[in-house]
Design a protein around this motif. Sequence first.
Motif, short mmCIF file in Angstrom:
data_model
loop_
_atom_site.label_atom_id
_atom_site.label_comp_id
_atom_site.label_asym_id
_atom_site.label_seq_id
_atom_site.Cartn_x
_atom_site.Cartn_y
_atom_site.Cartn_z
N SER A 139 12.41 9.87 1.40
CA SER A 139 12.87 9.47 0.07
C SER A 139 12.00 10.11 -1.01
O SER A 139 12.51 10.58 -2.04
CB SER A 139 12.81 7.94 -0.08
N TYR A 140 10.69 10.14 -0.78
CA TYR A 140 9.77 10.75 -1.73
C TYR A 140 10.08 12.24 -1.90
O TYR A 140 10.08 12.76 -3.02
CB TYR A 140 8.33 10.56 -1.26
N GLU A 141 10.33 12.91 -0.79
CA GLU A 141 10.62 14.35 -0.85
C GLU A 141 11.89 14.63 -1.65
O GLU A 141 11.99 15.64 -2.35
CB GLU A 141 10.74 14.92 0.55
N GLY B 104 -13.83 6.29 -2.22
CA GLY B 104 -12.69 5.67 -2.87
C GLY B 104 -11.57 5.29 -1.91
O GLY B 104 -11.55 5.68 -0.75
N MET B 105 -10.61 4.57 -2.43
CA MET B 105 -9.49 4.07 -1.64
C MET B 105 -8.39 5.11 -1.50
O MET B 105 -7.61 5.07 -0.55
CB MET B 105 -8.95 2.81 -2.31
N ASP B 106 -8.33 6.07 -2.41
CA ASP B 106 -7.11 6.87 -2.50
C ASP B 106 -7.22 8.32 -2.05
O ASP B 106 -6.30 9.10 -2.26
CB ASP B 106 -6.61 6.84 -3.96
N TYR B 107 -8.34 8.72 -1.41
CA TYR B 107 -8.39 10.11 -0.93
C TYR B 107 -7.47 10.30 0.28
O TYR B 107 -7.07 11.41 0.60
CB TYR B 107 -9.83 10.54 -0.60
N LEU C 50 0.90 11.11 -2.62
CA LEU C 50 1.35 11.81 -1.41
C LEU C 50 1.37 13.32 -1.60
O LEU C 50 1.06 14.08 -0.69
CB LEU C 50 2.74 11.31 -1.00
N LYS C 51 1.68 13.77 -2.79
CA LYS C 51 1.83 15.20 -3.04
C LYS C 51 0.52 15.97 -2.90
O LYS C 51 0.53 17.20 -2.79
CB LYS C 51 2.42 15.44 -4.44
N ARG D 257 0.84 -1.20 0.00
CA ARG D 257 0.00 0.00 0.00
C ARG D 257 0.87 1.25 0.00
O ARG D 257 0.58 2.22 -0.70
CB ARG D 257 -0.93 -0.01 1.22
N LEU D 258 1.94 1.23 0.76
CA LEU D 258 2.83 2.38 0.81
C LEU D 258 3.44 2.65 -0.57
O LEU D 258 3.45 3.80 -1.04
CB LEU D 258 3.93 2.13 1.85
N ARG D 259 3.91 1.61 -1.22
CA ARG D 259 4.49 1.78 -2.55
C ARG D 259 3.46 2.30 -3.54
O ARG D 259 3.73 3.20 -4.35
CB ARG D 259 5.06 0.45 -3.06
N SER D 260 2.25 1.74 -3.45
CA SER D 260 1.19 2.16 -4.37
C SER D 260 0.83 3.62 -4.18
O SER D 260 0.76 4.39 -5.15
CB SER D 260 -0.05 1.27 -4.16
N TYR D 261 0.61 4.00 -2.92
CA TYR D 261 0.14 5.37 -2.64
C TYR D 261 1.22 6.41 -2.94
O TYR D 261 0.93 7.47 -3.50
CB TYR D 261 -0.29 5.46 -1.18
N PHE D 262 2.47 6.11 -2.59
CA PHE D 262 3.56 7.08 -2.79
C PHE D 262 4.06 7.10 -4.23
O PHE D 262 4.12 8.16 -4.86
CB PHE D 262 4.73 6.74 -1.87
N TRP D 263 4.43 5.93 -4.72
CA TRP D 263 5.23 5.88 -5.93
C TRP D 263 4.42 5.55 -7.18
O TRP D 263 4.60 6.21 -8.21
CB TRP D 263 6.36 4.86 -5.75
#
Length: 480
Positions: free
Chosen positions: A273-275, A246-249, A234-235, A223-229
């Motif tokens: 890492s994302y930042e 929905g799942m992604d709000y 995340l932005k 889930r972390l990989r999906s949501y961030f990358w």
Amino acid sequence: MKHNRVIVWFRNDLRISDNETLTRAIQSGIEIIPVYCFDPRMWAKTELGIAKTGAFRTQFLIESVDDLRKSIRNLGGDLIILQGKPEDKVVELAEKIQAKAIFFSQEVTSEEKDVDKSLESAAFAKGITTESFWQSTLYHIEDLPFPVSQTPEVFTHFRKAVEKMAKVRPSWKTPKTINYPSDLDFSLLGNLPSLLTYGLEKPDRDAKSWMEVEGGEQSGFGRLRSYFWEKDLLKVYKETRNGLIGMDYSSKFSPWLALGCISPRSIVEEITSYEKERKKNESTYWLIFELIWRDYFRFIAKKHGDKIFNIQGIKNQEDSWSRDKSQFEAWAEGMTGVPFVDANMRELNATGFMSNRGRQIVASFLVNDLGIDWTWGASYFESQLIDYDVCSNWGNWMYVGGVGNDPRENRYFNILRQAKNYDRNGEYVRIMIPELQAIKGFDIHQPWELSTSQLRSLKIQFGHTYPQPLRKIPTLEKAY
């Protein structure tokens, strides 16, 4: 000190990554025996007559333990599954296999601490060492810029202090191997329980549900990989986090955080890492901000102990709460006659999840509009929520009940104003309350404003197809 054999008793730390308890055990023991114990007290009936742990949370827990066992097997070990009181069963196992130490993670609330004390006492009597480790929070308890007993009563003061004067420790490295005893009797491993073990039925996947989660560390990191990358969400987290559909709000990390399938430090390291690679903005900070809230309620629980469960809360404030069971049941079933409240409660009952915005709205309605005992609401959430966290749940309910850490008095959520802000055209209510879906636009939030002939033409009849409102709610003008 080196021990010949160390039991690692897993609790709400169902992961092999960033797990100090597991790492310390590997460092301290020649042989490591991972253990999880299903405590039947988790499924006892509450005073409301409902299971303390409901089907959604139980299913997620079973999946998480199963995933942990698979991860440990990949490291060359195995996970022994026990059923019973941990203070009895874990110590009995230690004595049987001649383990000289039991390592486990620290908890903060009384039920868990009572188990710890009993286990430590029983182990001591058998000559077995116990060691416990703090690893549930983003900021380590030893790194706070104040003693826990002086944790600020206002979140903003807490946040500013830790952000300025404390640092997040680096996460523990994931072990590459576990030296598991080769001579242990295979029959000791035990089997996973099922929902039927606790008198529960597997919840049907609701056709309206977008909540797609599976317990376990692998799923959590997925889930972390999906949501961030993969989805790069995340932005925009700060802008979308109050969504409903929905799942992604929002990140939806909370179920995995609640059982420790993923640690807050691992999330923050991924944010860093994302930042560096993608974007740093208010949204990336805001997810950390929410993790600090989670820390805050845990430290408040440690500071105040059982006060967080008492109706007077940490303010020792008396109030005359209603205990009208029929009204409470209507709220719990999503049958209050107030569509925005009912929609959120129906989502909870159908999926085990509700948005943060929804939780505030339904809690405010129960407490402020119906005047019902806030601890009843907290207890119902404990049973139903897939992401139940004892400190956050009871801390937030105290907050709404006016007996917690809210610096504002009488915080009230105007239901129609909230509906206008977050479900202006009624899409969410239309999904969750099909008997009202024929009503167009915002009118779905206030069907009592429609004429009898309008309702008749839509085949809606109060008291038959949909209940009369339990309370007349304030108009849009009287808003928070």
